[in-house]
Structure formats: structure tokens, C-alpha cells
Scaffold this active site. Sequence first.
Site, PDB file in Angstrom:
ATOM      1  N   GLY A  72       0.843  -1.181   0.000  1.00 58.61           N
ATOM      2  CA  GLY A  72       0.000   0.000   0.000  1.00 58.61           C
ATOM      3  C   GLY A  72       0.881   1.235   0.000  1.00 58.61           C
ATOM      4  CE1 TYR A  73       3.496   3.060  -3.902  1.00 54.79           C
ATOM      5  CE2 TYR A  73       1.618   1.607  -4.118  1.00 54.79           C
ATOM      6  CZ  TYR A  73       2.903   1.959  -4.473  1.00 54.79           C
ATOM      7  OH  TYR A  73       3.594   1.201  -5.381  1.00 54.79           O
TER       8      TYR A  73
END
Length: 156
Positions: A29-30
Site C-alpha cells: 500500500g501507499y
Amino acid sequence: MAQEIERKYLVKSDLFKSQAVGSVRIIQGYLSSVPERTVRVRVKGDKGFLTIKGIGNESGASRYEWESEISVAEAQDLLKICEPGVIDKTRYLVEFENHTFEVDEFYQQNQGLVVAEVELTDEAQKVHKPSWLGKEVTGDRRYYNSMLMKQPFTSW
């Protein structure tokens, strides 16, 4: 400053799987996905990583990259506060003529997408392409993982 130089290609057949010397499942994820800097959290097999990438150069082949290993527990905690959207893929390592291709087979909202990356020592380095490698998409932002999180392949 650490510089990453790589080329990215679409994969046109699954012949690479029989040539793979290893594979690992990746969930990522970011924390930030703006083009000037992406901050990625990744669980790769039994390890966690935090990675910061800078904006790419004009060709899209080179950009700043910093990575540090963190515990899986820390990575899993950070994934809970990431931007919406998760990248789920299996990475296969395929050795071909003095290069290691990292072939990513995506799942969920990116099902059907398979891309290969190869790291280089400089942008002019010659890449001998295996038969299963297709069109080059280096610099095409649609294929950046940070963009696939926002606009998944199945929505194109």
C-alpha cells in the site's frame, strides 16, 4: 542518493513461469502516492519494507529510491493507515542473459495484468528480451503500482 534505473515491459505469455528461479507474494500500500514522492509499505513473503521513491526523469527509467527493511508487524500496522487500494501480486524472478527480470502477476482489481521490470546500470544499457516479453511501457504512468492502486487495470 540511490538511483534506480529500470525498464518495464508487458508480458505476452506465461512461459516465464517455467523459467522462474523463485517467486514471492507481495502485498503493498501507499502512505503517499503523489508523483513527486511515493512512500510504499510492503509485505514481501516474511519481510516488511518501507520504500520512498522520487519522481522519475523524462524517460521514466531513472528515479531516486530509498528502502529499509522493517518488521512484518510494523508493515501490517502501516498498511492499515495507507491510502485506499492495495496491490496484491506474485513476483517471479527470471534470469535471462545476465539480467534478472522481476515479473509481477497482479490479482484482485489488477487481475490480468502481468508486467516485467529489469534493473540496469545505466539507461543506455542493452536489454536482450526473452520471447515472452511484450511492449515496453517504461515511463507510462498507468503501469506504476501507485497508479494501479488508484486506477486498477480492470477499470481501463
